[in-house]
Design a protein around this motif. Structure first.
Motif, PDB file in Angstrom:
ATOM      1  N   UNK A 205      25.868 -34.515  46.186  1.00  0.00           N
ATOM      2  CA  UNK A 205      25.425 -34.624  47.567  1.00  0.00           C
ATOM      3  C   UNK A 205      26.522 -34.998  48.537  1.00  0.00           C
ATOM      4  N   UNK A 206      27.771 -35.007  48.066  1.00  0.00           N
ATOM      5  CA  UNK A 206      28.875 -35.419  48.932  1.00  0.00           C
ATOM      6  C   UNK A 206      29.297 -34.330  49.919  1.00  0.00           C
ATOM      7  N   UNK A 207      29.073 -33.060  49.564  1.00  0.00           N
ATOM      8  CA  UNK A 207      29.418 -31.942  50.445  1.00  0.00           C
ATOM      9  C   UNK A 207      28.288 -30.921  50.414  1.00  0.00           C
ATOM     10  N   UNK A 208      27.885 -30.459  51.599  1.00  0.00           N
ATOM     11  CA  UNK A 208      26.761 -29.528  51.685  1.00  0.00           C
ATOM     12  C   UNK A 208      27.185 -28.068  51.835  1.00  0.00           C
ATOM     13  N   UNK A 209      28.332 -27.828  52.476  1.00  0.00           N
ATOM     14  CA  UNK A 209      28.804 -26.456  52.673  1.00  0.00           C
ATOM     15  C   UNK A 209      30.316 -26.430  52.481  1.00  0.00           C
ATOM     16  N   UNK A 210      30.828 -25.245  52.113  1.00  0.00           N
ATOM     17  CA  UNK A 210      32.247 -25.132  51.777  1.00  0.00           C
ATOM     18  C   UNK A 210      32.884 -23.949  52.502  1.00  0.00           C
ATOM     19  N   UNK A 211      34.188 -24.053  52.709  1.00  0.00           N
ATOM     20  CA  UNK A 211      34.921 -22.966  53.335  1.00  0.00           C
ATOM     21  C   UNK A 211      36.401 -23.112  53.068  1.00  0.00           C
ATOM     22  N   UNK A 212      37.182 -22.339  53.808  1.00  0.00           N
ATOM     23  CA  UNK A 212      38.629 -22.333  53.621  1.00  0.00           C
ATOM     24  C   UNK A 212      39.304 -22.375  54.987  1.00  0.00           C
ATOM     25  N   UNK A 213      40.610 -22.451  54.966  1.00  0.00           N
ATOM     26  CA  UNK A 213      41.398 -22.441  56.190  1.00  0.00           C
ATOM     27  C   UNK A 213      42.691 -21.696  55.916  1.00  0.00           C
ATOM     28  N   UNK A 214      43.065 -20.809  56.840  1.00  0.00           N
ATOM     29  CA  UNK A 214      44.332 -20.069  56.740  1.00  0.00           C
ATOM     30  C   UNK A 214      44.423 -19.206  55.494  1.00  0.00           C
ATOM     31  N   UNK A 215      43.323 -18.596  55.094  1.00  0.00           N
ATOM     32  CA  UNK A 215      43.341 -17.753  53.891  1.00  0.00           C
ATOM     33  C   UNK A 215      43.049 -16.294  54.223  1.00  0.00           C
ATOM     34  N   UNK A 216      43.649 -15.400  53.431  1.00  0.00           N
ATOM     35  CA  UNK A 216      43.455 -13.965  53.635  1.00  0.00           C
ATOM     36  C   UNK A 216      42.322 -13.456  52.736  1.00  0.00           C
ATOM     37  N   UNK A 217      41.888 -12.203  52.915  1.00  0.00           N
ATOM     38  CA  UNK A 217      40.741 -11.691  52.161  1.00  0.00           C
ATOM     39  C   UNK A 217      40.868 -11.791  50.646  1.00  0.00           C
ATOM     40  N   UNK A 218      42.035 -11.460  50.094  1.00  0.00           N
ATOM     41  CA  UNK A 218      42.181 -11.487  48.648  1.00  0.00           C
ATOM     42  C   UNK A 218      42.112 -12.905  48.102  1.00  0.00           C
ATOM     43  N   UNK A 219      42.658 -13.856  48.839  1.00  0.00           N
ATOM     44  CA  UNK A 219      42.578 -15.249  48.401  1.00  0.00           C
ATOM     45  C   UNK A 219      41.129 -15.738  48.407  1.00  0.00           C
ATOM     46  N   UNK A 220      40.387 -15.331  49.423  1.00  0.00           N
ATOM     47  CA  UNK A 220      38.977 -15.710  49.493  1.00  0.00           C
ATOM     48  C   UNK A 220      38.186 -15.045  48.379  1.00  0.00           C
ATOM     49  N   UNK A 221      38.450 -13.779  48.128  1.00  0.00           N
ATOM     50  CA  UNK A 221      37.736 -13.062  47.061  1.00  0.00           C
ATOM     51  C   UNK A 221      38.034 -13.661  45.697  1.00  0.00           C
ATOM     52  N   UNK A 222      39.281 -14.067  45.494  1.00  0.00           N
ATOM     53  CA  UNK A 222      39.644 -14.700  44.224  1.00  0.00           C
ATOM     54  C   UNK A 222      38.859 -15.992  44.028  1.00  0.00           C
ATOM     55  N   UNK A 223      38.795 -16.802  45.071  1.00  0.00           N
ATOM     56  CA  UNK A 223      38.014 -18.033  44.981  1.00  0.00           C
ATOM     57  C   UNK A 223      36.535 -17.736  44.757  1.00  0.00           C
ATOM     58  N   UNK A 224      36.024 -16.782  45.527  1.00  0.00           N
ATOM     59  CA  UNK A 224      34.597 -16.502  45.478  1.00  0.00           C
ATOM     60  C   UNK A 224      34.153 -15.933  44.136  1.00  0.00           C
ATOM     61  N   UNK A 225      35.089 -15.364  43.376  1.00  0.00           N
ATOM     62  CA  UNK A 225      34.761 -14.868  42.035  1.00  0.00           C
ATOM     63  C   UNK A 225      34.301 -16.012  41.136  1.00  0.00           C
ATOM     64  N   UNK A 226      34.831 -17.201  41.361  1.00  0.00           N
ATOM     65  CA  UNK A 226      34.518 -18.352  40.503  1.00  0.00           C
ATOM     66  C   UNK A 226      33.619 -19.378  41.188  1.00  0.00           C
ATOM     67  N   UNK A 227      33.759 -19.517  42.498  1.00  0.00           N
ATOM     68  CA  UNK A 227      32.983 -20.511  43.244  1.00  0.00           C
ATOM     69  C   UNK A 227      31.608 -19.930  43.560  1.00  0.00           C
ATOM     70  N   UNK A 228      30.555 -20.603  43.146  1.00  0.00           N
ATOM     71  CA  UNK A 228      29.208 -20.062  43.355  1.00  0.00           C
ATOM     72  C   UNK A 228      28.668 -20.319  44.754  1.00  0.00           C
ATOM     73  N   UNK A 229      29.207 -21.338  45.421  1.00  0.00           N
ATOM     74  CA  UNK A 229      28.757 -21.628  46.786  1.00  0.00           C
ATOM     75  C   UNK A 229      29.379 -20.613  47.749  1.00  0.00           C
ATOM     76  N   UNK A 230      28.625 -20.150  48.730  1.00  0.00           N
ATOM     77  CA  UNK A 230      29.205 -19.238  49.720  1.00  0.00           C
ATOM     78  C   UNK A 230      30.265 -19.947  50.550  1.00  0.00           C
ATOM     79  N   UNK A 231      31.345 -19.260  50.862  1.00  0.00           N
ATOM     80  CA  UNK A 231      32.378 -19.813  51.731  1.00  0.00           C
ATOM     81  C   UNK A 231      32.005 -19.424  53.156  1.00  0.00           C
ATOM     82  N   UNK A 232      31.653 -20.413  53.964  1.00  0.00           N
ATOM     83  CA  UNK A 232      30.989 -20.130  55.239  1.00  0.00           C
ATOM     84  C   UNK A 232      31.922 -20.123  56.443  1.00  0.00           C
ATOM     85  N   UNK A 233      33.163 -20.605  56.274  1.00  0.00           N
ATOM     86  CA  UNK A 233      34.076 -20.675  57.414  1.00  0.00           C
ATOM     87  C   UNK A 233      35.508 -20.449  56.958  1.00  0.00           C
TER      88      UNK A 233
END
Length: 305
Positions: free
Chosen positions: A139-167
């Motif tokens: 319950x420490x964090x409700x939503x997750x995202x990134x900063x200064x990342x390009x599409x491939x870096x986000x896709x790589x993370x999203x392959x393993x991270x089940x939470x949607x990256x919202x920002x």
């Protein structure tokens, strides 16, 4: 204050985010007045990072807002982690340690949003996924995202991270608009056609990731503000003329320029000046025409093909 959904989440946020990187420059009473003024404007989304002021900015903010359970439910808190002295660190251990420190300094039990601050070349997406799962389950964090990342870096993370990256927090202003310009200058042999970010603007729109422009009034990399700057006479002339039409300040028009983009961005405003903060918030009420948007864009030196 107009609101938008943050990415694919159900979280309703104001279109203006209040950046707290410089809140440590204020005296206690000034910080209290600033935070209260933001709340009065409906700007209840506050952006932090564990490195701002070496952590003191989060402490000062919590003190200035007189953090308690009642106040906490009225505000939206976002912070970032991953930057360490001389390195970037997205290890599970460091993410968890950073969040605990952030929560302690902000005097809260949870963050609404946690962003990974700058891409870590040694990132292990599986470790990030484990950290996010732990933070979500606790319950420490409700939503997750990134900063200064390009599409491939986000896709790589999203392959393993089940939470949607919202920002995705990215540098963007009228004078730093390459993510827009490379989409206009497709297949052209000029500098504006160079795709430096992997089409991050279109990627975020396609994947329901809210872009949070940082340094929305800066040119270069923290080289200065373009508003009222003699280096940008044509740009300021156009902004001032349009500001006069709407009877608002040049700050309002510069902010409205970002809000006019259909990507539904959420600019992070870094000013600690209450009047400028109010001017930024007024931008949520100004809808530039297409002609006005392009007039400003071209006045910044951007040439249409």
């Amino acid at each position: 204050m107009r609101t938008i959904k943050l990415g694919s989440s159900s979280l309703e946020v104001p279109v203006i985010a209040v950046g707290c990187m410089r809140i440590n420059s204020l005296e206690k009473t000034e910080a209290e007045r600033f935070v209260q003024s933001a709340l009065e404007e409906g700007a209840n989304f506050f952006d932090h990072a564990d490195i701002y002021g070496g952590g003191t900015c989060e402490e000062i903010f919590a003190d200035a807002i007189h953090m308690n359970a009642e106040i906490r439910e009225k505000i939206i808190l976002q912070s970032k982690c991953g930057i360490r002295k001389g390195m970037f660190d997205f290890s599970k251990e460091y993410i968890l340690e950073s969040v605990d420190g952030i929560l302690k300094r902000l005097n809260t039990e949870y963050l609404d949003v946690l962003l990974l601050h700058r891409p870590d070349a040694l990132v292990e997406p599986e470790a990030v996924a484990e950290a996010f799962d732990t933070l979500e389950k606790s319950g420490k964090v409700r939503h997750f995202g990134v900063s200064n990342q390009n599409p491939m870096q986000i896709q790589l993370l999203q392959k393993f991270v089940k939470q949607p990256l919202v920002a995705n927090q990215l540098q963007l202003s009228i004078t730093n608009a390459n993510m827009i310009s490379n989409g206009i200058n497709v297949n052209m042999e000029n500098d504006s056609a160079i795709n430096r970010d992997g089409s991050i603007l279109d990627f975020c729109r396609l994947n329901e990731i809210t872009i949070q422009p940082w340094s929305p009034f800066q040119y270069g990399f923290f080289e200065g503000v373009f508003l009222g700057n003699d280096k940008f006479p044509e740009l300021n002339q156009q902004i001032d003329e349009i500001a006069a039409k709407y009877e608002v300040s040049n700050t309002t028009i510069a902010t409205a320029w970002l809000l006019r983009h259909p990507a539904h961005m959420q600019p992070v405003i870094g000013t600690m000046n209450i009047d400028r903060l109010k001017d930024c918030c007024k931008a949520s009420e100004v809808q530039l025409t297409r002609e006005e948007w392009y007039r400003i864009y071209r006045a910044a030196g951007n040439i249409l093909p």
